[in-house]
Design an enzyme around this catalytic site. Sequence first.
Site, PDB file in Angstrom:
ATOM      1  N   ASP A 287      12.722   1.872   6.709  1.00  0.00           N
ATOM      2  CA  ASP A 287      11.291   1.587   7.145  1.00  0.00           C
ATOM      3  C   ASP A 287      11.562  -0.106   7.453  1.00  0.00           C
ATOM      4  OD1 ASP A 287       8.778   1.453   7.860  1.00  0.00           O
ATOM      5  OD2 ASP A 287       7.999   1.403   5.696  1.00  0.00           O
TER       6      ASP A 287
ATOM      7  N   GLY B 214      -1.182  -7.934  -0.522  1.00  0.00           N
ATOM      8  CA  GLY B 214      -0.446  -6.964   0.760  1.00  0.00           C
ATOM      9  C   GLY B 214      -1.067  -5.530   0.600  1.00  0.00           C
TER      10      GLY B 214
ATOM     11  N   GLY C 268      -0.372  -1.525   2.708  1.00  0.00           N
ATOM     12  CA  GLY C 268       0.473  -0.760   3.744  1.00  0.00           C
ATOM     13  C   GLY C 268      -0.139   0.504   3.806  1.00  0.00           C
TER      14      GLY C 268
END
Length: 480
Positions: A363, A247, A249
């Site tokens: 978030d 992953g 971000g």
Amino acid sequence: MSLDFSQICRQHVDIISPERTNQELLSAWKRGDQNAAAQVFRRYQARLLALVRSRLSKKLARRVDAEDILLSAYRSFFVGVQAGSCTPNASDELWPLLTTIVLRKLARQARYHKAECRSFELERQDESRLLESLISQAPTTEHAAILTDEIELLLSHLDATAREVLVRTLQGQDVPSIGNELNLHERTVRRALELIRQLIPSSANDSFDWAKISLRTKQRSPISRTPKVTVQGTLNYGDYLLKRLVGAGAFSKVYCAKKRASNETVAIKYLRKDCLQDPRAAEALVREYQILRQLNHPGILPVHGWGTTPGGSLFLVTDFIEGSNLATWKSTIRPSLNQILVAVKEVAAAVVAAHSKGIIHGDLKPANVLIGVEGRITLCDFGLSRHVTDREDVPRGGTAGFLAPEQISDAFGPVTELTDVYGMGALLYALLTGRPPMTGRDFPEILANVLSPKLPEVPLPGSDSLSSELNSFTLRCLYK
């Protein structure tokens, strides 16, 4: 032009004078002189063979022949010479290029046999570092994580054809092989490689290879020591082995990893390359650890600790959740309304648990909620979280379409627990509609819409009582 490697190996005479340069020998071979190729082969044969054998464990050596790897590498090298993509460097030296090709072949064999025999990587402690230690200039796992950003940036400047050529080049394929697989003329492949070379700074060698790019990356972007982080890490970087990227971000990337001593699977979070020299980013990662260790809830990702790599970069270790996030879940599984409500209820329970400790997540969005293969919901990514008592200089951030107005402008008041109420509404809205509550043509327009009196469109169509009640609830969460 064909080349008989078995014949070269048997040759002992009629070798061209060693005073000839590598460039002269390769030029002579291209004109049809097989002895020139034999001279190039013999100049590096012994050292390359010793290098391969030194990297083979006893178990891998029973499956892989070192000489076969060497001959395969030379075959790829001479194909590259013929295509014009493999040439000596400015000092007429071929050793860096040949070692890269040889070790690439070895790495591919190691990966193949690891996939075929899963227990192979447990054979001995240093075996698992095979790909890291292939050559002194090869990227460590730390620099490999950084290098991913470099490759992504390069890919963003290429069209679909050039991207495919780049991927296959990094996998060790030669020009003819790439052309055959992509149904392209070799001239097209070479033009794509030339475009790629133009995008790489001139400090890199003309030959496009992973080792040289990683070396350039390390020289151009030294890892900051993040001097503002004065507390001591809790984990030893050497205790973990990175396996794969899972992953990414805006500020960090997450890798699946193994703890060497216990073989436990964990997740390791690194700061992205462009954040390494920002002390605030390092402080945020340490703050995330300090916040997570205060939270003990089945719906919140457990944290193991944090530490510093040998190069000075910070990393955070947490549990690894096998599965996906709610954003992927929404787009691929297409969950029912009932499944969505159950998931959101579990996220809300985790948020309430954080609020009970005085912690604001800050978030909330589908990508920051994991769903395991068994359906368990886990709230993660507390990188922008804060205590309700934190000063206002705690860094703010997030994804534009999911931000609450107070996260952008102080005119809407401070960031409080109510910010997470907005976040829960944004999360629910995205799961119902497949998009964030605020959209726009570009980043400034999205922020302008967040700060404007404009409200999101009603998420659910229809006039039945359930749709009406759920729409009302969602929009109440998103009041500004």
